[in-house]
Design an enzyme around this catalytic site. Sequence first.
Site, PDB file in Angstrom:
ATOM      1  N   HIS A  21       0.867  -1.185   0.000  1.00 65.52           N
ATOM      2  CA  HIS A  21       0.000   0.000   0.000  1.00 65.52           C
ATOM      3  C   HIS A  21       0.905   1.236   0.000  1.00 65.52           C
ATOM      4  O   HIS A  21       1.631   1.467   0.970  1.00 65.52           O
ATOM      5  CB  HIS A  21      -0.909   0.013   1.237  1.00 65.52           C
ATOM      6  CG  HIS A  21      -1.891  -1.126   1.248  1.00 65.52           C
ATOM      7  ND1 HIS A  21      -3.103  -1.066   0.601  1.00 65.52           N
ATOM      8  CD2 HIS A  21      -1.830  -2.368   1.800  1.00 65.52           C
ATOM      9  CE1 HIS A  21      -3.754  -2.217   0.762  1.00 65.52           C
ATOM     10  NE2 HIS A  21      -3.000  -3.023   1.488  1.00 65.52           N
ATOM     11  N   LEU A  22       0.857   1.997  -1.109  1.00 67.03           N
ATOM     12  CA  LEU A  22       1.724   3.182  -1.212  1.00 67.03           C
ATOM     13  C   LEU A  22       1.010   4.471  -0.794  1.00 67.03           C
ATOM     14  O   LEU A  22       1.647   5.490  -0.585  1.00 67.03           O
ATOM     15  CB  LEU A  22       2.284   3.318  -2.632  1.00 67.03           C
ATOM     16  CG  LEU A  22       3.364   2.293  -3.034  1.00 67.03           C
ATOM     17  CD1 LEU A  22       3.834   2.535  -4.464  1.00 67.03           C
ATOM     18  CD2 LEU A  22       4.551   2.328  -2.075  1.00 67.03           C
ATOM     19  N   ASN A  41      -6.429   0.791  -3.040  1.00 72.63           N
ATOM     20  CA  ASN A  41      -7.299   1.488  -2.073  1.00 72.63           C
ATOM     21  C   ASN A  41      -6.748   2.856  -1.672  1.00 72.63           C
ATOM     22  O   ASN A  41      -6.526   3.153  -0.508  1.00 72.63           O
ATOM     23  CB  ASN A  41      -7.578   0.618  -0.840  1.00 72.63           C
ATOM     24  CG  ASN A  41      -6.334   0.305  -0.024  1.00 72.63           C
ATOM     25  OD1 ASN A  41      -5.216   0.351  -0.536  1.00 72.63           O
ATOM     26  ND2 ASN A  41      -6.512  -0.012   1.244  1.00 72.63           N
ATOM     27  N   ASP A  50      -8.538  -5.049  -2.569  1.00 76.79           N
ATOM     28  CA  ASP A  50      -7.935  -5.318  -1.257  1.00 76.79           C
ATOM     29  C   ASP A  50      -8.260  -4.250  -0.214  1.00 76.79           C
ATOM     30  O   ASP A  50      -8.214  -3.052  -0.487  1.00 76.79           O
ATOM     31  CB  ASP A  50      -6.422  -5.453  -1.371  1.00 76.79           C
ATOM     32  CG  ASP A  50      -5.823  -5.779  -0.020  1.00 76.79           C
ATOM     33  OD1 ASP A  50      -6.056  -6.878   0.479  1.00 76.79           O
ATOM     34  OD2 ASP A  50      -5.165  -4.894   0.560  1.00 76.79           O
ATOM     35  N   HIS A 105      -9.189 -10.380  -1.647  1.00 81.46           N
ATOM     36  CA  HIS A 105      -9.082 -10.188  -0.204  1.00 81.46           C
ATOM     37  C   HIS A 105     -10.259 -10.987   0.378  1.00 81.46           C
ATOM     38  O   HIS A 105     -11.402 -10.520   0.348  1.00 81.46           O
ATOM     39  CB  HIS A 105      -9.200  -8.695   0.117  1.00 81.46           C
ATOM     40  CG  HIS A 105      -9.325  -8.376   1.568  1.00 81.46           C
ATOM     41  ND1 HIS A 105      -8.441  -7.567   2.228  1.00 81.46           N
ATOM     42  CD2 HIS A 105     -10.245  -8.741   2.494  1.00 81.46           C
ATOM     43  CE1 HIS A 105      -8.810  -7.443   3.498  1.00 81.46           C
ATOM     44  NE2 HIS A 105      -9.905  -8.156   3.683  1.00 81.46           N
ATOM     45  N   HIS A 109      -2.974 -12.670   1.287  1.00 80.49           N
ATOM     46  CA  HIS A 109      -2.715 -12.921   2.718  1.00 80.49           C
ATOM     47  C   HIS A 109      -3.511 -14.046   3.387  1.00 80.49           C
ATOM     48  O   HIS A 109      -4.367 -13.800   4.238  1.00 80.49           O
ATOM     49  CB  HIS A 109      -2.877 -11.631   3.538  1.00 80.49           C
ATOM     50  CG  HIS A 109      -4.018 -10.710   3.161  1.00 80.49           C
ATOM     51  ND1 HIS A 109      -5.315 -11.131   3.003  1.00 80.49           N
ATOM     52  CD2 HIS A 109      -4.028  -9.371   2.933  1.00 80.49           C
ATOM     53  CE1 HIS A 109      -6.074 -10.101   2.698  1.00 80.49           C
ATOM     54  NE2 HIS A 109      -5.310  -9.026   2.641  1.00 80.49           N
ATOM     55  N   ASN A 143      -5.500  -6.719   9.220  1.00 86.26           N
ATOM     56  CA  ASN A 143      -6.509  -7.446   8.447  1.00 86.26           C
ATOM     57  C   ASN A 143      -5.804  -8.284   7.379  1.00 86.26           C
ATOM     58  O   ASN A 143      -5.118  -7.716   6.537  1.00 86.26           O
ATOM     59  CB  ASN A 143      -7.444  -6.415   7.800  1.00 86.26           C
ATOM     60  CG  ASN A 143      -8.523  -7.058   6.951  1.00 86.26           C
ATOM     61  OD1 ASN A 143      -8.508  -8.261   6.695  1.00 86.26           O
ATOM     62  ND2 ASN A 143      -9.468  -6.244   6.496  1.00 86.26           N
ATOM     63  N   ASP A 145       1.993  -6.947   2.353  1.00 83.22           N
ATOM     64  CA  ASP A 145       0.817  -6.189   2.797  1.00 83.22           C
ATOM     65  C   ASP A 145       1.280  -4.968   3.617  1.00 83.22           C
ATOM     66  O   ASP A 145       0.675  -4.623   4.636  1.00 83.22           O
ATOM     67  CB  ASP A 145      -0.161  -7.055   3.602  1.00 83.22           C
ATOM     68  CG  ASP A 145      -1.518  -6.376   3.777  1.00 83.22           C
ATOM     69  OD1 ASP A 145      -1.730  -5.296   3.205  1.00 83.22           O
ATOM     70  OD2 ASP A 145      -2.362  -6.930   4.509  1.00 83.22           O
ATOM     71  N   HIS A 183       0.416   3.499   8.362  1.00 87.16           N
ATOM     72  CA  HIS A 183      -0.585   4.375   8.982  1.00 87.16           C
ATOM     73  C   HIS A 183       0.142   5.391   9.850  1.00 87.16           C
ATOM     74  O   HIS A 183       1.115   5.050  10.519  1.00 87.16           O
ATOM     75  CB  HIS A 183      -1.546   3.571   9.856  1.00 87.16           C
ATOM     76  CG  HIS A 183      -2.465   2.675   9.077  1.00 87.16           C
ATOM     77  ND1 HIS A 183      -3.472   3.162   8.275  1.00 87.16           N
ATOM     78  CD2 HIS A 183      -2.522   1.326   8.957  1.00 87.16           C
ATOM     79  CE1 HIS A 183      -4.118   2.150   7.700  1.00 87.16           C
ATOM     80  NE2 HIS A 183      -3.555   1.018   8.090  1.00 87.16           N
TER      81      HIS A 183
HETATM   82  N1  LIG Z   1      -4.037  -5.090   5.785  1.00 90.31           N
HETATM   83  C1  LIG Z   1      -4.497  -4.144   6.559  1.00 90.31           C
HETATM   84  O1  LIG Z   1      -4.644  -4.371   7.763  1.00 90.31           O
HETATM   85  N2  LIG Z   1      -4.814  -2.939   6.078  1.00 90.31           N
HETATM   86  C2  LIG Z   1      -4.878  -2.578   4.697  1.00 90.31           C
HETATM   87  C3  LIG Z   1      -6.141  -2.916   4.032  1.00 90.31           C
HETATM   88  C4  LIG Z   1      -6.889  -4.033   4.613  1.00 90.31           C
HETATM   89  O2  LIG Z   1      -7.694  -3.799   5.514  1.00 90.31           O
HETATM   90  O3  LIG Z   1      -6.677  -5.168   4.170  1.00 90.31           O
HETATM   91  C5  LIG Z   1      -4.687  -1.095   4.572  1.00 90.31           C
HETATM   92  O4  LIG Z   1      -4.825  -0.551   3.460  1.00 90.31           O
HETATM   93  O5  LIG Z   1      -4.377  -0.449   5.577  1.00 90.31           O
END
Ligand SMILES: NC(=O)N[C@@H](CC(=O)O)C(=O)O
Length: 428
Positions: free
Chosen positions: A58-59, A90, A150, A177, A230, A276, A303, A307
């Site tokens: 996720h970038l 996303n 995803d 997902h 995952h 997740n 994954d 955050h």
């Molecule tokens: N893997 C994660 O826990 N988070 C992912 C997306 C998701 O909820 O799968 C995200 O984009 O933060």
Amino acid sequence: MSKILIRGARVLGGEPQDVLIDGAEIAEVGQDLAADGAEVVEAGGKVLLPGLVDLHTHLREPGREDSETVLTGTRAAASGGYTTVFAMANTFPVADTAGVVEQVWRLGKESGYCDVQPIGAVTVGLEGRKLAELGAMHESAAGVTVFSDDGKCVDDAVIMRRALEYVKAFGGVVAQHAQEPRLTEGAQMNEGVVSAELGLGGWPAVAEESIIARDVLLAEHVGSRVHICHLSTAGSVEIVRWAKSRGIDVTAEVTPHHLLLTDELVRSYNPVYKVNPPLRTEADVMALREALADGTIDIVATDHAPHPHEDKDCEWAAAAMGMVGLETALSVVQHTMVDTGLLTWAGVAERMSVKPAEIGRATGQGRPVAPGEPANLTLVDPAYRGTVDPAGFASRSRNTPYEGRELPGRVTHTWLRGRATLVDGKLQ
Ligand SMILES: NC(=O)N[C@@H](CC(=O)O)C(=O)O
């Protein structure tokens, strides 16, 4: 053209050899190669792998540049030994049009730290109702081959069927997902002994397994290719094993954190462990390791889910889900799979470079370390022992579950088409 001689590297964990890079390609691999004006990198028995490829990153750009940008994410990738990352859809706006995927692709090109291959959303706005413009994203400059909602599950069976049919036309793949939404409403962690004791909403294994079972059957029915993101439960492994034995075209990934961590950690109520799919049990962890070793699970994907501090530094229920992973992935895989005797380094190369490149059709990546091949390479020091310090991360985010933990191994050098992106652990 610049020449680099990597001297005494254990190529794929084998006997030490010299590798000569000339420009963007590997020119020679052998014993006692002449330096001949080349810059020399003394590998001293370190392990040389093809550059790692992450099918699940996720970038966050566009839209959540406070968590990560394409530039900071690709710097984190190069630090972790990656030469390609597939960027999840996303973002804000969602990568569901040719315009957005081209933007991400262009930002990747500008970064120069690794190749960025955008993933397109399966449905408009990740809403699960209407197919996105899969063909237009494939035909765009970004050449999208992997599609995923995803973060959300494509839970409507008809939409999933149509997506599988659509991507079949151009050899694409849908990366699912697997999370049945109704079974996971309000879920906060793995459903089991720990969730019962803590009184947190449980996320049952069956919510993942029922979608995987449905989707391998759909893939078989339409004769298409499906990839499962995952995997986190022993039951999911059994379903994928069964599907493969039937000849269904399914591939699967596991994250480093699901190979190491369990739901016991949630007892701390530290949201750094909120992810997740959720951390599961020790029995699940062991089943996932075994499945990665025997090839039931094809690849490791990070994954990487950055955050910002404020989205994680709060009570458990309010915290965002996800962990950063690019800069610790190889160490966790060494710790759980290599140092335990479950995988050789050649096996690691297969699962972290060759196969992810194949699944995502990343041209020039995951190639053999051989003359004439692109010089996408990663040099690892497996003897290194250190403590994870997120302050040193290149990622803009720090939400690692490994802070203060001792992990083995360290990526010292990464080359992208002959250009050093990481030298002695320092980004270039
Ligand atoms: N893997 C994660 O826990 N988070 C992912 C997306 C998701 O909820 O799968 C995200 O984009 O933060």
